[in-house]
Design a protein around this motif. Structure first.
Motif, PDB file in Angstrom:
ATOM      1  N   ASP A   1       7.729   0.340   1.545  1.00  0.00           N
ATOM      2  CA  ASP A   1       8.590  -0.556   2.343  1.00  0.00           C
ATOM      3  C   ASP A   1       8.705  -0.116   3.811  1.00  0.00           C
ATOM      4  O   ASP A   1       8.656  -0.958   4.708  1.00  0.00           O
ATOM      5  CB  ASP A   1       9.993  -0.669   1.723  1.00  0.00           C
TER       6      ASP A   1
ATOM      7  N   PHE B   1       0.842  -6.697   3.212  1.00  0.00           N
ATOM      8  CA  PHE B   1       1.910  -7.176   4.093  1.00  0.00           C
ATOM      9  C   PHE B   1       1.534  -8.275   5.089  1.00  0.00           C
ATOM     10  O   PHE B   1       2.296  -8.558   6.011  1.00  0.00           O
ATOM     11  CB  PHE B   1       2.515  -5.988   4.865  1.00  0.00           C
TER      12      PHE B   1
ATOM     13  N   ASP C   1       4.163 -10.994   5.217  1.00  0.00           N
ATOM     14  CA  ASP C   1       5.383 -10.567   5.929  1.00  0.00           C
ATOM     15  C   ASP C   1       5.174 -10.634   7.440  1.00  0.00           C
ATOM     16  O   ASP C   1       6.047 -11.074   8.179  1.00  0.00           O
ATOM     17  CB  ASP C   1       5.745  -9.127   5.544  1.00  0.00           C
TER      18      ASP C   1
ATOM     19  N   ARG D   1       5.758  -1.328   5.648  1.00  0.00           N
ATOM     20  CA  ARG D   1       5.832  -2.774   5.875  1.00  0.00           C
ATOM     21  C   ARG D   1       6.725  -3.068   7.091  1.00  0.00           C
ATOM     22  O   ARG D   1       6.324  -3.800   7.995  1.00  0.00           O
ATOM     23  CB  ARG D   1       6.424  -3.481   4.640  1.00  0.00           C
TER      24      ARG D   1
END
Ligand SMILES: [Zn+2]
Length: 304
Positions: free
Chosen positions: A188, A232, A235, A191
């Motif tokens: 995370d 990612f 995102d 990301r």
């Protein structure tokens, strides 16, 4: 109930009376993805990675460009990957067969390598004669650059220049090291770091377009076919849209006249915009402070 005709008439009337407003330049970019180095096989296997990248582009209804290095995809699986891009309507561009540095290598060797890749990629319907220099190294010296430009012109290639240069390849190298040490590592933070980097760098280069008086150009943003984007890309694209960016088909973006420019100053591994700025006497260091040296210091501090 308001009929459709009344609604349209009303809307036109409103438009006619509305005071003229100064519209902000549109922030548009095309995703251009280089290399297709599909070997890394931790967390996502190469097939899953490719499927997730294509799904992210599809979710955003975006036709991107893939600048393919032949030696990475010269296999049955590689053929499957490039075909999946071509069949999905993405542009396939030439990135040499061997990923040679055009500044360091003998020009004749590089030219032959470009043509070898051309022969390999010509089988895909999405292939266009748009060429991107590996490392964005256009030749190093003025003489050598002119040699390549002559060669590309004579063979009908357009230079697939980059306007938004990102550091995704560096973030990927750090993420891969982490995964090799611990395949279950929490990704995370990578990301979040990546998404912020992409948006910050896109805004940086949009700022530069304003400084050089070309604020309305469609950008070509350089990222790579790597695990970071397998995980990612969606995102990153959502964050760009949230920041006011829209996506423009890569083929349409590359038809803009800015991609026909041939600056006199060597591009030397930089965005075309940094070079055009330099021609106008504007210094651009390439990246905001946090991303100098690819962001090594920042990532060290964040323990990424
Ligand atoms: Zn490359």
């Amino acid at each position: 109930m308001l009929s459709r005709r009344h609604f349209i008439t009303g809307a036109l009337a409103l438009g006619g009376c509305a005071p003229s407003v100064v519209t902000k330049p549109a922030k548009r970019l095309a995703v251009t993805m280089d290399d297709f180095n599909i070997g890394f096989n931790v967390r996502l296997n190469p097939r899953e990675r490719n499927e997730r990248i294509l799904a992210a582009l599809d979710a955003h209804n975006h036709k991107a460009a893939g600048f393919v290095t032949g030696r990475f995809i010269d296999s049955m699986f590689g053929d499957e990957v490039v075909k999946s891009w071509s069949d999905a309507g993405h542009l396939i561009g030439n990135h040499t067969y061997s990923h040679l540095n055009s500044s360091d290598e003998d020009a004749d060797v590089v030219k032959a390598d470009i043509l070898k890749n051309h022969d390999l990629l010509s089988q895909y319907s999405g292939y266009e004669k748009i060429f991107r220099f590996p490392f964005l190294a256009e030749g190093g010296s003025a003489e050598k650059i002119e040699l390549y430009r002559k060669f590309l012109r004579a063979n009908g290639f357009q230079n697939g220049a980059v306007t938004i240069d990102t550091v995704d390849w560096y973030i990927t190298s750090r993420l891969e090291s982490r995964l090799k040490a611990d395949k279950n590592a929490d990704l995370d933070p990578y990301r979040d770091y990546y998404v912020q980097a992409v948006v910050t760098l896109a805004e940086h280069f949009q700022g530069l377009t304003k400084q050089i008086g070309k604020a309305d150009i469609p950008h070509s943003m350089l990222i790579h076919h790597n695990i970071l984007n397998g995980l990612f890309l969606d995102d990153a694209l959502r964050a760009l849209k949230d920041a006011g960016w829209s996506l423009i088909d890569a083929k349409e973006a590359f038809s803009h006249p800015i991609y026909k420019l041939e600056p006199k100053i060597p591009t030397r591994s930089r965005s075309l915009l940094s070079v055009l700025a330099q021609e106008q006497g504007i210094t651009d260091t390439g990246y905001p402070e946090a991303y100098r040296n690819w962001g090594k210091k920042t990532m060290d501090a964040l323990r990424l």
